[in-house]
Design a protein around this motif. Structure first.
Motif, PDB file in Angstrom:
ATOM      1  N   TYR A   1     -13.157 -28.712  -5.006  1.00 53.16           N
ATOM      2  CA  TYR A   1     -13.174 -30.415  -4.777  1.00 53.16           C
ATOM      3  C   TYR A   1     -12.032 -30.795  -5.607  1.00 53.16           C
ATOM      4  CZ  TYR A   1     -14.548 -34.904  -5.075  1.00 53.16           C
ATOM      5  OH  TYR A   1     -14.842 -36.455  -5.377  1.00 53.16           O
ATOM      6  N   THR A   2     -11.278 -31.658  -4.816  1.00 48.13           N
ATOM      7  CA  THR A   2     -10.191 -32.383  -5.425  1.00 48.13           C
ATOM      8  C   THR A   2     -10.116 -33.745  -5.334  1.00 48.13           C
ATOM      9  OG1 THR A   2      -8.611 -30.516  -4.749  1.00 48.13           O
ATOM     10  CG2 THR A   2      -7.465 -32.252  -5.406  1.00 48.13           C
TER      11      THR A   2
ATOM     12  N   ASN B   1       0.137 -43.948  -0.713  1.00 49.47           N
ATOM     13  CA  ASN B   1      -0.218 -42.966   0.332  1.00 49.47           C
ATOM     14  C   ASN B   1      -0.145 -41.540  -0.438  1.00 49.47           C
ATOM     15  OD1 ASN B   1      -0.099 -45.040   2.484  1.00 49.47           O
ATOM     16  ND2 ASN B   1       2.101 -44.891   2.439  1.00 49.47           N
ATOM     17  N   LEU B   2      -1.438 -41.053  -0.080  1.00 49.17           N
ATOM     18  CA  LEU B   2      -1.628 -39.769  -0.803  1.00 49.17           C
ATOM     19  C   LEU B   2      -2.216 -38.714   0.484  1.00 49.17           C
ATOM     20  CD1 LEU B   2      -3.946 -40.750  -3.663  1.00 49.17           C
ATOM     21  CD2 LEU B   2      -1.481 -40.043  -4.072  1.00 49.17           C
ATOM     22  N   LYS B   3      -1.887 -37.501  -0.021  1.00 52.80           N
ATOM     23  CA  LYS B   3      -2.466 -36.273   0.894  1.00 52.80           C
ATOM     24  C   LYS B   3      -2.816 -35.411  -0.216  1.00 52.80           C
ATOM     25  CE  LYS B   3      -1.381 -33.155   4.510  1.00 52.80           C
ATOM     26  NZ  LYS B   3      -0.123 -32.677   5.396  1.00 52.80           N
ATOM     27  N   VAL B   4      -4.062 -35.203  -0.122  1.00 52.64           N
ATOM     28  CA  VAL B   4      -4.574 -34.387  -1.158  1.00 52.64           C
ATOM     29  C   VAL B   4      -5.349 -33.203  -0.567  1.00 52.64           C
ATOM     30  CG1 VAL B   4      -6.746 -34.359  -2.689  1.00 52.64           C
ATOM     31  CG2 VAL B   4      -5.276 -36.504  -2.346  1.00 52.64           C
TER      32      VAL B   4
ATOM     33  N   ALA C   1     -10.110 -21.975  -7.630  1.00 49.13           N
ATOM     34  CA  ALA C   1     -10.243 -23.034  -6.801  1.00 49.13           C
ATOM     35  C   ALA C   1      -8.964 -23.966  -6.811  1.00 49.13           C
ATOM     36  CB  ALA C   1     -11.319 -24.251  -7.006  1.00 49.13           C
ATOM     37  N   LYS C   2      -8.133 -24.110  -5.838  1.00 49.90           N
ATOM     38  CA  LYS C   2      -6.772 -24.545  -5.719  1.00 49.90           C
ATOM     39  C   LYS C   2      -6.693 -25.897  -5.448  1.00 49.90           C
ATOM     40  CE  LYS C   2      -4.334 -20.168  -5.968  1.00 49.90           C
ATOM     41  NZ  LYS C   2      -3.188 -20.045  -6.321  1.00 49.90           N
ATOM     42  N   HIS C   3      -5.844 -26.865  -5.972  1.00 52.90           N
ATOM     43  CA  HIS C   3      -5.832 -28.306  -5.812  1.00 52.90           C
ATOM     44  C   HIS C   3      -4.448 -28.588  -5.425  1.00 52.90           C
ATOM     45  CE1 HIS C   3      -9.687 -27.939  -7.278  1.00 52.90           C
ATOM     46  NE2 HIS C   3      -9.391 -27.562  -8.281  1.00 52.90           N
ATOM     47  N   ASN C   4      -4.136 -29.739  -4.563  1.00 54.27           N
ATOM     48  CA  ASN C   4      -2.773 -30.247  -4.475  1.00 54.27           C
ATOM     49  C   ASN C   4      -2.802 -31.725  -4.196  1.00 54.27           C
ATOM     50  OD1 ASN C   4      -2.407 -30.555  -1.531  1.00 54.27           O
ATOM     51  ND2 ASN C   4      -2.036 -28.312  -1.648  1.00 54.27           N
ATOM     52  N   TYR C   5      -1.739 -32.396  -4.356  1.00 53.14           N
ATOM     53  CA  TYR C   5      -1.755 -33.767  -3.693  1.00 53.14           C
ATOM     54  C   TYR C   5      -0.056 -34.101  -3.408  1.00 53.14           C
ATOM     55  CZ  TYR C   5      -0.394 -35.302  -8.436  1.00 53.14           C
ATOM     56  OH  TYR C   5       0.502 -35.611  -9.635  1.00 53.14           O
ATOM     57  N   ARG C   6       0.187 -35.202  -2.680  1.00 56.17           N
ATOM     58  CA  ARG C   6       1.642 -35.524  -2.436  1.00 56.17           C
ATOM     59  C   ARG C   6       1.474 -36.723  -2.416  1.00 56.17           C
ATOM     60  NH1 ARG C   6       5.699 -32.687   0.805  1.00 56.17           N
ATOM     61  NH2 ARG C   6       4.255 -30.938   0.846  1.00 56.17           N
TER      62      ARG C   6
ATOM     63  N   LYS D   1       5.123 -31.919  -3.454  1.00 49.27           N
ATOM     64  CA  LYS D   1       3.737 -31.655  -3.774  1.00 49.27           C
ATOM     65  C   LYS D   1       3.477 -30.886  -5.117  1.00 49.27           C
ATOM     66  CE  LYS D   1       1.853 -29.145  -0.423  1.00 49.27           C
ATOM     67  NZ  LYS D   1       1.475 -27.844   0.460  1.00 49.27           N
ATOM     68  N   VAL D   2       2.501 -31.404  -5.621  1.00 54.87           N
ATOM     69  CA  VAL D   2       1.943 -30.933  -6.889  1.00 54.87           C
ATOM     70  C   VAL D   2       0.806 -30.181  -6.760  1.00 54.87           C
ATOM     71  CG1 VAL D   2       0.890 -31.656  -9.296  1.00 54.87           C
ATOM     72  CG2 VAL D   2       2.827 -33.123  -8.170  1.00 54.87           C
ATOM     73  N   GLU D   3       0.612 -29.010  -7.246  1.00 56.16           N
ATOM     74  CA  GLU D   3      -0.389 -27.896  -6.879  1.00 56.16           C
ATOM     75  C   GLU D   3      -0.832 -27.301  -8.526  1.00 56.16           C
ATOM     76  OE1 GLU D   3       0.165 -25.467  -3.627  1.00 56.16           O
ATOM     77  OE2 GLU D   3      -0.872 -23.604  -4.621  1.00 56.16           O
ATOM     78  N   TRP D   4      -2.255 -27.171  -8.403  1.00 55.08           N
ATOM     79  CA  TRP D   4      -2.638 -26.405  -9.729  1.00 55.08           C
ATOM     80  C   TRP D   4      -3.957 -25.808  -9.375  1.00 55.08           C
ATOM     81  CZ3 TRP D   4      -3.489 -31.520  -8.359  1.00 55.08           C
ATOM     82  CH2 TRP D   4      -4.883 -32.074  -8.739  1.00 55.08           C
TER      83      TRP D   4
END
Length: 117
Positions: free
Chosen positions: A52-53, A66-69, A100-105, A111-114
């Motif tokens: 879950y992000t 404007n986000l892309k998650v 669990a991996k997560h990202n957003y732009r 893109k930021v990923e963690w």
């Protein structure tokens, strides 16, 4: 003798240059990123584990970016959701324990990923 025509011509150039510089500064500051809060977790439901992000991001005027998650578990398919201001998404469930991996732009940015469990 002072040539008024040349003074006016050079003065117009100086004013135009100053105006363009001010416009550029204002445009850059309005696009600059304000604050970003990000949250990610691995959780469990009846089908197993999922990622879950949740990301929120606003500019300095309070307008949502404007986000892309994205959310992913166990190297599977990424689940994405797009919106403004606050966006959340969860991945599909898997039957086994995994990272669990997560990202957003933000907009067209990088893109930021963690990984956060």
């Amino acid at each position: 003798m002072i040539n008024m025509k040349n003074i006016l011509k050079n003065g117009k150039k100086a004013v135009a240059g100053l105006f363009l510089t001010m416009m550029a500064v204002c445009m850059v500051s309005s696009v600059a990123q304000g604050s970003v809060d990000r949250y990610g977790k691995r959780d469990k439901d009846k089908k197993g584990y999922y990622s879950y992000t949740k990301v929120s991001s606003y500019d300095d005027r309070g307008y949502g970016h404007n986000l892309k998650v994205g959310a992913q578990i166990a190297g599977g398919e990424w689940s994405y959701w797009e919106g403004k201001g606050i966006v959340d998404v969860r991945s599909k469930s898997v039957s086994y324990f995994a990272d669990a991996k997560h990202n957003y732009r933000i907009g067209g940015g990088s893109k930021v990923e963690w990984t956060q469990n």
